[in-house]
Every structure is written in C-alpha cells, then in structure tokens.
Design a protein around this motif. Structure first.
Motif, PDB file in Angstrom:
ATOM      1  N   THR A 184       0.818  -1.226   0.000  1.00 38.31           N
ATOM      2  CA  THR A 184       0.000   0.000   0.000  1.00 38.31           C
ATOM      3  C   THR A 184       0.849   1.273   0.000  1.00 38.31           C
ATOM      4  O   THR A 184       0.327   2.352   0.262  1.00 38.31           O
ATOM      5  N   LYS A 185       2.118   1.151  -0.323  1.00 33.43           N
ATOM      6  CA  LYS A 185       3.007   2.327  -0.263  1.00 33.43           C
ATOM      7  C   LYS A 185       2.641   3.404  -1.284  1.00 33.43           C
ATOM      8  O   LYS A 185       2.950   4.570  -1.087  1.00 33.43           O
ATOM      9  N   ASP A 186       1.963   3.035  -2.385  1.00 31.57           N
ATOM     10  CA  ASP A 186       1.606   4.009  -3.414  1.00 31.57           C
ATOM     11  C   ASP A 186       0.282   4.718  -3.128  1.00 31.57           C
ATOM     12  O   ASP A 186      -0.117   5.613  -3.865  1.00 31.57           O
ATOM     13  N   LYS A 241      -2.178   7.024  -0.587  1.00 31.76           N
ATOM     14  CA  LYS A 241      -2.009   8.062   0.434  1.00 31.76           C
ATOM     15  C   LYS A 241      -2.118   7.439   1.823  1.00 31.76           C
ATOM     16  O   LYS A 241      -3.086   6.736   2.128  1.00 31.76           O
TER      17      LYS A 241
END
Length: 196
Positions: free
Chosen positions: A61-63, A65
């Motif tokens: 989920t790093k991409d 917000k």
C-alpha cells in the motif's frame, strides 16, 4: 433405531470436514499496519507472523495516500500462511472526496451536506468496479448502488455542478456544520453534568 437414523449416522461419518479457512475482514489504514491493537491481537489469535504481515501490507500500500482506510480480506491457511486481498477505499471515502467534504450529514434525507455530479459518480464506479465483490456487477448497477450510498450520507447527485455556486454552498455548509458541532458539544457537556 429406524433405518433413516442409521443412514444419517453413517453419512455423517463419511462426510469429510470442509475447511473454509479462517477469514478476517477488517479495515487497515494504508501504509500504517502496526503490531499494536486492534490489528496485532486479531492476527495473533490466528497464528500469523504479525511483523511479516505488517511489512507485507505496508509494502503493498506504499503508493496509496497514507492513512486511508482500506477494506482488507485475509484468509489464513492451515500452515499459517495467508492470502491478502486489499480492496479500493470505501465508496463513502470517494464520495466525500468528490464532494469536498469531511463528514456526512447529521440527518441524511433532511439535509444536504455535499453534491456530486453524475460524472464523478461514474468515475468512482469505474474505480470500485475493480474490487472482487463488484466484478459481477455492471457499471450501471454499481452507479445505482452508489446513488443509494450517497443519499445515505446526505450527498446529492446532480447532473452538472457549477464550481462557483458549489463553493458558495460549501461556505454556507461550513456554518451549519459548526452550529451542529457546537450543539453536539453542549449535549455532551449536559450529559456529563447529569451523570456526575
């Protein structure tokens, strides 16, 4: 003992136990999975390696917000491995973002807290159609479903949205929201005084 009950007993013995797997359904903030409560204990009771899961989730989920709640479905296998399915953010999140508001209406149906154009609704439906639960639905069905969700939040669906008129609406709405917050605070304080 009747013939039927004997047949049922032998049938029970021959049927294998079906393992549906341990399923966990939760919302986890993007990039913020941590070993602490409530996630840590939830994963721990299923025997998962919490640190490895958190690292995996945060990496996937790093991409997105940071902090956006993502509906997550985890299937725990008997060997303590897991299958992780991360859905798009909830529909209400997208609707509030499109309407430019922080919160829904206090009394949906009686007040309008924001407005969204049909184009916004269609774009949200396109994004959400990638979720596994929506794969069997057409875009028209998803849009109809989202109209209901918008109504339950107090968001009005309009054909076209004039930016300057909507800006004025949001300014007026801010005053209403501040009054509502003040009334809620007064009710809380009154309730606290009664309980003391």
């Amino acid at each position: 003992m009747s013939k039927a009950s004997k047949g049922i007993k032998t049938l029970k013995k021959t049927i294998e136990k079906v393992n549906h797997g341990n399923k966990i359904a939760t919302n986890i903030p993007a990039g913020m999975a941590a070993a602490g409560p409530p996630l840590g204990p939830m994963l721990g009771q299923h025997g998962l390696n919490i640190a490895a899961f958190c690292k995996d989730f945060n990496e996937r989920t790093k991409d997105i917000k940071e902090g956006i709640a993502l509906p997550t479905r985890i299937t725990v296998n008997p060997d303590r491995s897991y299958t992780l399915v991360i859905h798009q953010p909830p529909t209400t999140f997208f609707l509030k973002q499109a309407a430019g508001i922080q919160r829904g209406a206090m009394e949906p149906g009686k007040e309008v807290c924001g407005k969204v154009s049909l184009r916004h609704l269609y774009e949200i439906a396109k994004i959400k159609s990638t979720d596994p639960v929506m794969e069997t639905k057409s875009l028209a069905e998803i849009c109809k479903m989202f109209v209901g969700i918008a109504h339950s939040c107090g968001i009005e669906i309009v054909k076209d949205l004039d930016p300057s008129e909507y800006q004025q609406f949001l300014k007026e709405r801010e005053e209403i929201v501040s009054k509502q917050k003040k009334e809620l605070q007064e009710k809380k304080e009154a309730k606290m005084l009664r309980t003391v």
